[in-house]
Scaffold this active site. Structure first.
Site, PDB file in Angstrom:
ATOM      1  N   PRO A   2       0.754  -1.243   0.000  1.00 19.39           N
ATOM      2  CA  PRO A   2       0.000   0.000   0.000  1.00 19.39           C
ATOM      3  C   PRO A   2       0.786   1.296   0.000  1.00 19.39           C
ATOM      4  O   PRO A   2       1.456   1.642   0.974  1.00 19.39           O
ATOM      5  CB  PRO A   2      -0.852  -0.116   1.268  1.00 19.39           C
ATOM      6  CG  PRO A   2      -1.008  -1.564   1.467  1.00 19.39           C
ATOM      7  CD  PRO A   2       0.293  -2.137   1.042  1.00 19.39           C
ATOM      8  N   GLU A   3       0.676   2.003  -1.104  1.00 21.97           N
ATOM      9  CA  GLU A   3       1.060   3.410  -1.172  1.00 21.97           C
ATOM     10  C   GLU A   3      -0.223   4.126  -1.566  1.00 21.97           C
ATOM     11  O   GLU A   3      -1.297   3.515  -1.573  1.00 21.97           O
ATOM     12  CB  GLU A   3       2.180   3.622  -2.200  1.00 21.97           C
ATOM     13  CG  GLU A   3       3.460   2.863  -1.823  1.00 21.97           C
ATOM     14  CD  GLU A   3       4.613   3.151  -2.772  1.00 21.97           C
ATOM     15  OE1 GLU A   3       4.957   4.318  -2.953  1.00 21.97           O
ATOM     16  OE2 GLU A   3       5.159   2.195  -3.341  1.00 21.97           O
ATOM     17  N   LYS A  58      -1.479   7.837   2.902  1.00 29.19           N
ATOM     18  CA  LYS A  58      -1.689   6.395   2.928  1.00 29.19           C
ATOM     19  C   LYS A  58      -2.754   5.999   3.957  1.00 29.19           C
ATOM     20  O   LYS A  58      -2.919   4.819   4.244  1.00 29.19           O
ATOM     21  CB  LYS A  58      -0.375   5.677   3.235  1.00 29.19           C
ATOM     22  CG  LYS A  58       0.749   6.009   2.241  1.00 29.19           C
ATOM     23  CD  LYS A  58       2.061   5.393   2.661  1.00 29.19           C
ATOM     24  CE  LYS A  58       3.212   5.929   1.819  1.00 29.19           C
ATOM     25  NZ  LYS A  58       4.512   5.443   2.308  1.00 29.19           N
ATOM     26  N   HIS A  91      -4.830 -14.199   7.582  1.00 30.52           N
ATOM     27  CA  HIS A  91      -4.359 -12.861   7.950  1.00 30.52           C
ATOM     28  C   HIS A  91      -5.479 -11.825   8.025  1.00 30.52           C
ATOM     29  O   HIS A  91      -5.207 -10.636   8.128  1.00 30.52           O
ATOM     30  CB  HIS A  91      -3.261 -12.409   6.974  1.00 30.52           C
ATOM     31  CG  HIS A  91      -2.045 -13.278   7.027  1.00 30.52           C
ATOM     32  ND1 HIS A  91      -1.327 -13.636   5.914  1.00 30.52           N
ATOM     33  CD2 HIS A  91      -1.436 -13.881   8.084  1.00 30.52           C
ATOM     34  CE1 HIS A  91      -0.324 -14.433   6.264  1.00 30.52           C
ATOM     35  NE2 HIS A  91      -0.366 -14.596   7.573  1.00 30.52           N
ATOM     36  N   ARG A 109       1.694  -8.589   8.177  1.00 33.84           N
ATOM     37  CA  ARG A 109       2.754  -8.201   9.104  1.00 33.84           C
ATOM     38  C   ARG A 109       2.324  -7.343  10.287  1.00 33.84           C
ATOM     39  O   ARG A 109       3.114  -7.134  11.204  1.00 33.84           O
ATOM     40  CB  ARG A 109       3.872  -7.506   8.330  1.00 33.84           C
ATOM     41  CG  ARG A 109       4.666  -8.486   7.488  1.00 33.84           C
ATOM     42  CD  ARG A 109       5.762  -7.795   6.707  1.00 33.84           C
ATOM     43  NE  ARG A 109       6.749  -7.179   7.581  1.00 33.84           N
ATOM     44  CZ  ARG A 109       7.792  -6.502   7.141  1.00 33.84           C
ATOM     45  NH1 ARG A 109       7.984  -6.372   5.848  1.00 33.84           N
ATOM     46  NH2 ARG A 109       8.639  -5.973   7.968  1.00 33.84           N
ATOM     47  N   ARG A 247      15.462   0.079   3.057  1.00 38.66           N
ATOM     48  CA  ARG A 247      14.829   0.458   1.792  1.00 38.66           C
ATOM     49  C   ARG A 247      15.837   0.490   0.652  1.00 38.66           C
ATOM     50  O   ARG A 247      16.949   0.966   0.810  1.00 38.66           O
ATOM     51  CB  ARG A 247      14.176   1.832   1.911  1.00 38.66           C
ATOM     52  CG  ARG A 247      12.998   1.872   2.821  1.00 38.66           C
ATOM     53  CD  ARG A 247      11.802   1.198   2.206  1.00 38.66           C
ATOM     54  NE  ARG A 247      10.899   0.771   3.253  1.00 38.66           N
ATOM     55  CZ  ARG A 247      10.990  -0.413   3.839  1.00 38.66           C
ATOM     56  NH1 ARG A 247      11.893  -1.287   3.475  1.00 38.66           N
ATOM     57  NH2 ARG A 247      10.182  -0.732   4.807  1.00 38.66           N
TER      58      ARG A 247
END
Length: 258
Positions: A2-3, A58, A91, A109, A247
């Site tokens: 997700p962005e 976001k 999940h 996560r 990153r």
DNA sequence: TACAGTGTTTATCG
DNA sequence: ACGATAAACACTGT
């Protein structure tokens, strides 16, 4: 994933299911709750109808005639609509049950999660440090914003307190499209580079929103990210890589010189 | 088996 | 005050 574009897709999912009362809220894993208990989330929403949702950066905000649910999807979250008969995914963390189906917040996560504000004012307070949404920035806004930062361009673009919505993939894609090196100091861009960068930002965002993700097309930088030896889709030069903590930054040394 | 990975927060150091 | 960096969160895919 997700962005900004992905969250815009989740906003559409929710927008298609406003107006019906929430029958119940099932918290399957309280590990995604942020500052709210399962009981409070449930009692605050049961019987309420979601109103038109909003995206800011976001974040997805879901007002429900009083309380506001705030969702942040981290790296692995999603919001999808399902038939109640469809088996739950391992999940799936929180489920809002509506008359005709259910909304599922799925997140492997659990890096971010679900917040609840009592009203819009409290929701705004939760997001007080968030910068303006990337889609709302004019060329001159962008110029003024970047001009105020000495740090690297990419770091500045992905700082949510500066601009909201751009993540790792989008920032690399936008810099590549604009042919500007992502490690350049943000405030050193020329007037014409700022114009180019702004145009690139809007084109990348528009196309990505349409695809509900940053599309891994062969003609985009994102399409080259996951190949063994990434090369520039424009000129074939092997891409440079740089790691900023966890990153990865990719750019073309030919198209995006220092 | 080891490690990278689309996000953010917190801490530390310069 | 600002910027750079690393670690932590939890789990999957390669």
């Amino acid at each position: 994933m997700p962005e900004l574009p992905d969250v815009e897709g989740f906003r559409r999912v929710l927008a298609e299911h406003t107006g019906e009362p929430v029958a119940s809220v099932s918290v399957l894993d309280p590990g995604v709750l942020r500052g709210v208990t399962a009981r409070r989330l449930s009692t605050a929403l049961r019987g309420h109808r979601f109103e038109q949702p909003h995206r800011r950066g976001k974040w997805l905000l879901a007002p429900a005639h009083g309380p506001v649910v705030l969702l942040h999807f981290g790296m692995t979250g999603s919001l999808t609509w399902h038939d109640p008969d469809e088996p739950r995914h391992r999940h799936d963390r929180v489920v809002w049950e509506l008359p005709d189906g259910e909304l599922r917040f799925r997140d492997m996560r659990k890096l971010q999660g679900v917040h609840l504000a009592a009203d819009r004012e409290e929701a705004d307070e939760t997001l007080r440090d968030l910068g303006p949404d990337a889609l709302d920035l004019s060329r001159d806004d962008l110029a003024a914003t970047l001009g105020a930062h000495r740090g690297r361009l990419k770091t500045t673009l992905t700082d949510q307190t500066v601009i909201a919505g751009l993540g790792n993939l989008l920032a690399d894609e936008i810099c590549w499209r604009a042919r500007i090196n992502p490690l350049r100091p943000a405030r050193d861009l020329t007037a014409s580079e700022l114009t180019t960068l702004h145009r690139a930002m809007h084109r990348v965002l528009r196309a990505s929103i349409k695809a509900e993700r940053v599309p891994p097309r062969k003609t985009w930088l994102t399409g080259a990210r996951d190949t063994q030896t990434p090369t520039c889709p424009r000129c074939g030069t092997p891409l440079e890589a740089h790691r900023l903590s966890a990153r990865r930054t990719l750019w073309c040394p030919t198209c995006q010189p220092n």
